[in-house]
Design an enzyme around this catalytic site. Structure first.
Site, PDB file in Angstrom:
ATOM      1  N   LYS A 166     -11.618  35.959 -24.137  1.00  0.00           N
ATOM      2  CA  LYS A 166     -13.057  35.389 -24.835  1.00  0.00           C
ATOM      3  C   LYS A 166     -13.135  36.610 -25.570  1.00  0.00           C
ATOM      4  CE  LYS A 166     -17.534  36.089 -22.995  1.00  0.00           C
ATOM      5  NZ  LYS A 166     -18.629  35.788 -21.471  1.00  0.00           N
ATOM      6  N   LYS A 168     -16.554  38.062 -27.894  1.00  0.00           N
ATOM      7  CA  LYS A 168     -17.792  38.234 -28.305  1.00  0.00           C
ATOM      8  C   LYS A 168     -18.272  38.182 -29.878  1.00  0.00           C
ATOM      9  CE  LYS A 168     -19.488  39.710 -24.579  1.00  0.00           C
ATOM     10  NZ  LYS A 168     -21.027  39.116 -23.337  1.00  0.00           N
ATOM     11  N   ASP A 192     -18.178  34.000 -26.530  1.00  0.00           N
ATOM     12  CA  ASP A 192     -19.855  34.031 -26.286  1.00  0.00           C
ATOM     13  C   ASP A 192     -20.685  35.227 -27.248  1.00  0.00           C
ATOM     14  OD1 ASP A 192     -21.548  34.689 -24.740  1.00  0.00           O
ATOM     15  OD2 ASP A 192     -20.311  36.534 -23.298  1.00  0.00           O
ATOM     16  N   ASN A 194     -23.671  35.501 -26.786  1.00  0.00           N
ATOM     17  CA  ASN A 194     -25.223  35.885 -26.089  1.00  0.00           C
ATOM     18  C   ASN A 194     -26.420  35.895 -27.027  1.00  0.00           C
ATOM     19  OD1 ASN A 194     -22.650  38.453 -25.162  1.00  0.00           O
ATOM     20  ND2 ASN A 194     -24.098  38.199 -23.868  1.00  0.00           N
ATOM     21  N   GLU A 217     -20.318  29.873 -25.767  1.00  0.00           N
ATOM     22  CA  GLU A 217     -20.950  30.630 -24.663  1.00  0.00           C
ATOM     23  C   GLU A 217     -22.219  30.491 -25.005  1.00  0.00           C
ATOM     24  OE1 GLU A 217     -19.872  33.069 -21.869  1.00  0.00           O
ATOM     25  OE2 GLU A 217     -20.841  33.933 -20.612  1.00  0.00           O
ATOM     26  N   ASP A 242     -24.532  30.795 -19.985  1.00  0.00           N
ATOM     27  CA  ASP A 242     -24.954  32.235 -18.985  1.00  0.00           C
ATOM     28  C   ASP A 242     -26.528  32.346 -18.418  1.00  0.00           C
ATOM     29  OD1 ASP A 242     -25.028  34.467 -18.335  1.00  0.00           O
ATOM     30  OD2 ASP A 242     -23.542  35.620 -20.037  1.00  0.00           O
ATOM     31  N   LYS A 266     -23.274  33.952 -12.685  1.00  0.00           N
ATOM     32  CA  LYS A 266     -22.671  36.145 -11.687  1.00  0.00           C
ATOM     33  C   LYS A 266     -23.640  35.196 -11.201  1.00  0.00           C
ATOM     34  CE  LYS A 266     -21.887  37.869 -17.241  1.00  0.00           C
ATOM     35  NZ  LYS A 266     -22.439  37.829 -17.821  1.00  0.00           N
TER      36      LYS A 266
HETATM   37 MG    MG Z   1     -22.542  36.010 -21.370  1.00  0.00          MG
END
Ligand code: MG
Length: 371
Positions: A166, A168, A192, A194, A217, A242, A266
């Site tokens: 994965k 970022k 991902d 964010n 993500e 997420d 999580k």
């Molecule tokens: Mg994440």
């Protein structure tokens, strides 16, 4: 269980390399650990907060303050405490989910140690889902100055047996890095963001289809389900959430909106392992794939992550790496990748030996019920 004593530690662990995401950069992982003594057995947990607030509601400092002044004293004066009741006992901390999760997980670990069962076996028993003995490893790669650095790193991890990479991403640091990694390896590749993109980035996000991503993500802000749903309607790339999902009700809301087909789960972000099991049940009912994410955790947090990831309702490879991906030496015996998988501890509780001596000698802060 009767909580007889508690302690709280912060221990600085230097990452082997800084970890950079769209809105954060971590060089030293300040690990916040809870230890309870209940019915004569220990229970340990790691609080899933980063040094700065932002990803989560609390920072290490604010979470430590709430654990020290509210959560742990409340549990210690509540008489008999069961892990599934912790969230109710700490109702005044609603919203401080990582704090509640850490308190609950320490009690759950103590319950498992008392009963001589592993955390994975207990989660399996509570949920009715099978637990496996080994999980595939995945790695999350931070943002780097050069796409080729990320690609070289990805190739090294794949060679070592990692089943998923994965990456970022952020606006301006996306297409080139995905292209470089895609060219370097044919492993399952995901991205991902964010929450770093906005609605006017839809076209460029749709263009990532050419990389055959396993999922994209959290491209948009945590409260913006509508734009995630708009993207999901326009692209074949599965959309993963997420930050947006912090409860079982939140998962249903996201599924109703059509905002995701994948969830990064999580247990710290959702307020504990019991809520994580409820979310997995909702994922199964709604046809949402789930995988377990990490928080640059030490072995203490990683052990709980691995136990959760062992459940059959976790349908995709997660972000769980071996310990040396992040640390030269861990606070437990290291998790290692062997034959393409990470073994699920089968000893009582978290199933790892916590290096109490190192924690006591290297703690940058320590509080206890006796203070
Ligand atoms: Mg994440």
């Amino acid at each position: 269980m009767q909580i007889e004593a508690w302690e709280l530690f912060t221990v600085p662990l230097v990452l082997r390399e800084p970890f950079v995401a769209a809105h954060s950069s971590v060089t030293v992982r300040e690990v916040l650990l809870v230890r309870v003594l209940a019915d004569g057995v220990e229970g340990w947990s790691e609080c899933g907060v980063l040094p700065e607030a932002g990803y989560g509601h609390d920072s290490v400092a604010s979470a430590a303050e709430l654990l020290r002044t509210v959560a742990l004293p409340t549990l210690a004066t509540s008489g008999s405490v069961e892990s599934h009741r912790v969230v109710h006992l700490l109702a005044r901390l609603a919203g401080h989910r990582e704090v509640v999760a850490a308190a609950e997980a320490a009690v759950l670990d103590a319950e498992c140690r008392r009963d001589g069962v592993s955390m994975a076996a207990r989660l399996s028993e509570l949920s009715g889902w099978a637990s496996c003995t080994g999980i595939p490893a995945g790695v999350a790669l931070g943002i780097a100055a050069e796409p080729r650095e990320v690609a070289a790193s990805a190739a090294t991890f794949v060679e070592a047996g990692y089943a998923r990479v994965k990456v970022k991403i952020a606006p301006g640091a996306d297409w080139e890095v995905l292209r470089a990694v895609r060219n370097a390896t044919d492993v399952e590749l995901c991205a991902d963001a964010n929450g770093a993109y906005a609605a006017d980035d839809l076209d460029s996000l749709v263009s990532f289809e050419e990389f055959g991503l396993g999922f994209l993500e959290q491209p948009f802000g945590r409260s913006d389900l509508a734009t995630h749903a708009a993207l999901a309607r326009r692209t074949v790339t599965p959309v993963c959430l997420d930050e947006s999902v912090v409860s079982a009700a939140g998962l249903d809301e996201a599924a109703d909106a059509g905002a995701c087909s994948v969830l990064n789960l999580k247990w710290s972000r959702v307020g504990g392992l019991h809520e994580a099991l409820r979310i997995l049940e909702r994922c199964r009912a709604r046809g949402v794939d789930a995988w377990v994410g990490g928080m640059l955790s030490s072995g203490v947090g990683r052990a709980a992550d691995v136990a959760l990831a062992s459940l059959s309702t976790v349908t995709m490879t997660g972000d769980i790496s071996e310990s040396r991906r992040y640390f030269d030496s861990d606070l437990t015996e290291p998790f290692v990748l062997s034959g393409g998988s990470i073994a699920v501890p089968d000893g009582p509780g978290l199933g790892v030996a916590v290096d109490t001596e190192r924690i006591r000698s290297q703690a940058s802060a320590h509080w206890s019920h006796a203070d």
